[in-house]
Design a protein around this motif. Structure first.
Motif, short mmCIF file in Angstrom:
data_model
loop_
_atom_site.label_atom_id
_atom_site.label_comp_id
_atom_site.label_asym_id
_atom_site.label_seq_id
_atom_site.Cartn_x
_atom_site.Cartn_y
_atom_site.Cartn_z
N ALA A 29 0.81 -1.23 0.00
CA ALA A 29 0.00 0.00 0.00
C ALA A 29 0.84 1.28 0.00
N ASN A 30 2.05 1.20 -0.52
CA ASN A 30 2.85 2.41 -0.75
C ASN A 30 2.41 3.09 -2.04
N ARG A 31 1.71 2.33 -2.86
CA ARG A 31 1.23 2.84 -4.14
C ARG A 31 -0.16 2.28 -4.38
N ARG A 32 -1.06 3.14 -4.83
CA ARG A 32 -2.41 2.69 -5.15
C ARG A 32 -2.44 2.10 -6.55
N VAL A 33 -3.33 1.13 -6.74
CA VAL A 33 -3.51 0.49 -8.03
C VAL A 33 -4.82 1.00 -8.62
N ASP A 34 -4.76 1.56 -9.83
CA ASP A 34 -6.01 2.03 -10.43
C ASP A 34 -6.76 0.83 -11.03
N ILE A 35 -7.97 1.08 -11.45
CA ILE A 35 -8.85 -0.02 -11.88
C ILE A 35 -8.30 -0.76 -13.11
N THR A 36 -7.70 -0.04 -14.04
CA THR A 36 -7.15 -0.72 -15.22
C THR A 36 -5.95 -1.59 -14.83
N ALA A 44 -3.48 -11.46 -15.12
CA ALA A 44 -2.16 -12.08 -15.04
C ALA A 44 -2.15 -13.23 -14.04
N CYS A 45 -3.02 -13.14 -13.03
CA CYS A 45 -3.14 -14.19 -12.03
C CYS A 45 -4.13 -15.27 -12.44
N GLY A 46 -4.75 -15.11 -13.61
CA GLY A 46 -5.70 -16.11 -14.08
C GLY A 46 -7.05 -16.02 -13.39
N VAL A 47 -7.38 -14.83 -12.87
CA VAL A 47 -8.63 -14.62 -12.15
C VAL A 47 -9.51 -13.67 -12.96
N ASN A 48 -10.80 -13.97 -13.02
CA ASN A 48 -11.74 -13.08 -13.68
C ASN A 48 -11.74 -11.75 -12.91
N PRO A 49 -11.53 -10.62 -13.58
CA PRO A 49 -11.49 -9.34 -12.89
C PRO A 49 -12.75 -9.02 -12.09
N LYS A 50 -13.92 -9.42 -12.58
CA LYS A 50 -15.16 -9.19 -11.83
C LYS A 50 -15.15 -9.97 -10.52
N THR A 51 -14.70 -11.20 -10.59
CA THR A 51 -14.61 -12.03 -9.38
C THR A 51 -13.61 -11.43 -8.41
N ALA A 52 -12.46 -11.01 -8.93
CA ALA A 52 -11.42 -10.41 -8.09
C ALA A 52 -11.94 -9.15 -7.41
N PHE A 53 -12.67 -8.32 -8.14
CA PHE A 53 -13.19 -7.08 -7.57
C PHE A 53 -14.24 -7.38 -6.50
N ASN A 54 -15.11 -8.35 -6.77
CA ASN A 54 -16.11 -8.74 -5.77
C ASN A 54 -15.43 -9.27 -4.50
#
Length: 61
Positions: A29-36, A44-54
């Motif tokens: 958390a020294n740097r924020r990650v934007d949505i893109t 890259a982790c092989g996870v559906n982005p919608k699932t990851a966000f949920n």
């Protein structure tokens, strides 16, 4: 998510075309990650982005 995918910081950095230090700074958390960036990270982790966000939303509650 990265660890569950069995990836090291260097490996995901290579997939995202980012240095290991970038990955470290995002993870501590020294740097924020934007949505893109989040979407690319999940893919890259092989996870559906919608699932990851949920999953993230559940963790934040």
């Amino acid at each position: 998510m990265r660890e569950e995918a069995g990836l090291t910081q260097r490996q995901i950095g290579k997939l995202l075309n980012k240095p290991q230090s970038y990955i470290y700074n995002c993870e501590v958390a020294n740097r924020r990650v934007d949505i893109t960036e989040f979407i690319l990270w999940a893919e890259a982790c092989g996870v559906n982005p919608k699932t990851a966000f949920n999953n993230l939303l559940k963790e934040l509650k």
